[in-house]
Every structure is written in C-alpha cells, then in structure tokens.
Enzyme design. Structure first.
Site, PDB file in Angstrom:
ATOM      1  N   HIS A 109       0.821  -1.216   0.000  1.00  0.00           N
ATOM      2  CA  HIS A 109       0.000   0.000   0.000  1.00  0.00           C
ATOM      3  C   HIS A 109       0.855   1.267   0.000  1.00  0.00           C
ATOM      4  O   HIS A 109       2.037   1.249   0.370  1.00  0.00           O
ATOM      5  CB  HIS A 109      -0.910   0.008   1.229  1.00  0.00           C
ATOM      6  N   GLU A 158       2.150   5.046   1.221  1.00  0.00           N
ATOM      7  CA  GLU A 158       2.607   5.495   2.543  1.00  0.00           C
ATOM      8  C   GLU A 158       1.466   6.098   3.354  1.00  0.00           C
ATOM      9  O   GLU A 158       0.571   6.753   2.824  1.00  0.00           O
ATOM     10  CB  GLU A 158       3.722   6.528   2.391  1.00  0.00           C
ATOM     11  N   GLU A 182      -1.754  -7.124   7.947  1.00  0.00           N
ATOM     12  CA  GLU A 182      -0.429  -6.931   8.543  1.00  0.00           C
ATOM     13  C   GLU A 182      -0.386  -7.544   9.946  1.00  0.00           C
ATOM     14  O   GLU A 182      -1.419  -7.786  10.567  1.00  0.00           O
ATOM     15  CB  GLU A 182      -0.096  -5.431   8.584  1.00  0.00           C
ATOM     16  N   ARG A 191      -6.022   1.282   4.072  1.00  0.00           N
ATOM     17  CA  ARG A 191      -4.883   1.678   3.230  1.00  0.00           C
ATOM     18  C   ARG A 191      -4.711   0.770   2.016  1.00  0.00           C
ATOM     19  O   ARG A 191      -4.323   1.232   0.938  1.00  0.00           O
ATOM     20  CB  ARG A 191      -3.600   1.763   4.056  1.00  0.00           C
TER      21      ARG A 191
END
EC number: 3.1.3.73
Length: 196
Positions: free
Chosen positions: A8, A10, A80, A57
């Site tokens: 993704h 920043e 994540e 994101r």
C-alpha cells in the site's frame, strides 16, 4: 500464473516510523502520489482476481492503482502483523514503556508476541495458508494489495519457509513485485520500487 504483490501507499504512521499493523489508517498525500506513480507499471494488465487485506490503506491503494473497479476479494490472512499494545508506538516508545517485552522481542523475534498481538510465526502461518490456496487457482494474473510484513513472508515462503530470511528483503511503500508459479514452482521475477 503471475501474482503481483503491491504494498500500500505510505501512511502518516509510516512516516512516523510507528508499529501499526492493526491500526486502520488511510494513506497520506505522499501515499496517493506513490499509487498514481505505480499505476503506470501495471496499466494494461487484466487482473483475473484482486485480493486485499481488510485495511483501509490497502483498499485506497487498489482504488487508485486500478483503472476500473474490480470485485475485490478481502482476505484477513493478508492483514499486517498485529502489534497489540505496541500499536501506534515507535521503537523508542516501546523500549521505554515495555523494557522487558522489548528485550524478549530482540532475543526471540520470531516467536515473541507483543501483549495482545501476534508473533511472526503466526503471521507466517497465515501467509502460508494463503499461498497454498493461490497454488490451487488457475488464473493468468492476480493482484494482491497488502503490507510489508506480508510481502516479506511471501518471499520467505517462496524460498522454503526459513523465517531467518524474513529481514533479507526491502519492501517500501508502493513496491510492486512480480512472482510466478509455474510447473509447481514459485520464483521471484522482479521487484520494482514503484513509489516516489
């Protein structure tokens, strides 16, 4: 089969160097520019499937990078790493607030779980399950919009599952990697630093 792995764009948390796997934050203005820049690397590719993590994101990055709207497949296995109580904190914060846990983390990073979080071994198990599922699909092009930890775990999977290799790869925001699965064999074809 071609699998494109896109990290993704920043976020402000990236810029602050925070640990934030589970915080659901959007991409920053810089992240938007990175996604616009990386779009040119995949223009013209017809994706048969697009997988996203559950994060905002990843969704925002996919919306910018893809020219037309897709039926996204949202898969929690490519979320994540959850950092639990470490979420939103810098490494310096963690050392100050959790000195005992930080010491354990340094000494045994693979199996250590932050309070309320998960270990890299657990993250790898999710990724291994996801990759084994991908191996059963017969498609030409797949896009996976996900996170740095997941992409490093995918590389680790491709190279035989030795977690010691996890930190041997760079993975910047909006990097795009092409990995291929042919004749029962995975290999890394290319890695492009797509962001700016």
């Amino acid at each position: 089969m071609n699998i494109y792995l896109l990290r993704h764009g920043e976020t402000e948390e990236n810029a602050k160097k925070s640990y934030y796997g589970g915080l659901d934050v959007g991409i920053s203005e810089k992240g938007i520019r990175q996604c616009i820049n990386v779009k040119k690397h995949i223009e013209g590719i017809n994706f048969d499937r697009v997988y996203l993590s559950e994060s905002k994101r990843a969704y925002q990055s996919a919306e910018i990078v893809l020219s037309d709207s897709k039926n996204y497949i949202v898969d929690s296995r490519i979320n994540e790493l959850s950092f639990g109580e470490f979420e939103g904190k810098s490494y310096e914060d963690i050392k100050r607030l959790y000195p005992k846990e930080e010491k354990k983390w340094r000494e045994c990073w693979k199996s250590f779980s932050p309070p309320g979080g998960e270990s890299y071994v657990e993250l790898y198990g999710r990724v291994e399950s996801f990759m084994k599922g991908i191996e059963t699909i017969e498609e030409d092009n797949i896009l996976v919009v996900t996170h740095g930890g997941i992409i490093r775990a995918v590389y680790t999977y491709i190279l035989g599952g030795n977690l010691e290799l996890f930190w041997k790869f760079s993975c910047k925001n909006c990097d795009i990697a092409l990995i291929k699965y042919e004749y029962g064999n995975w290999f890394i074809d290319s890695i492009i630093h797509g962001g700016i």
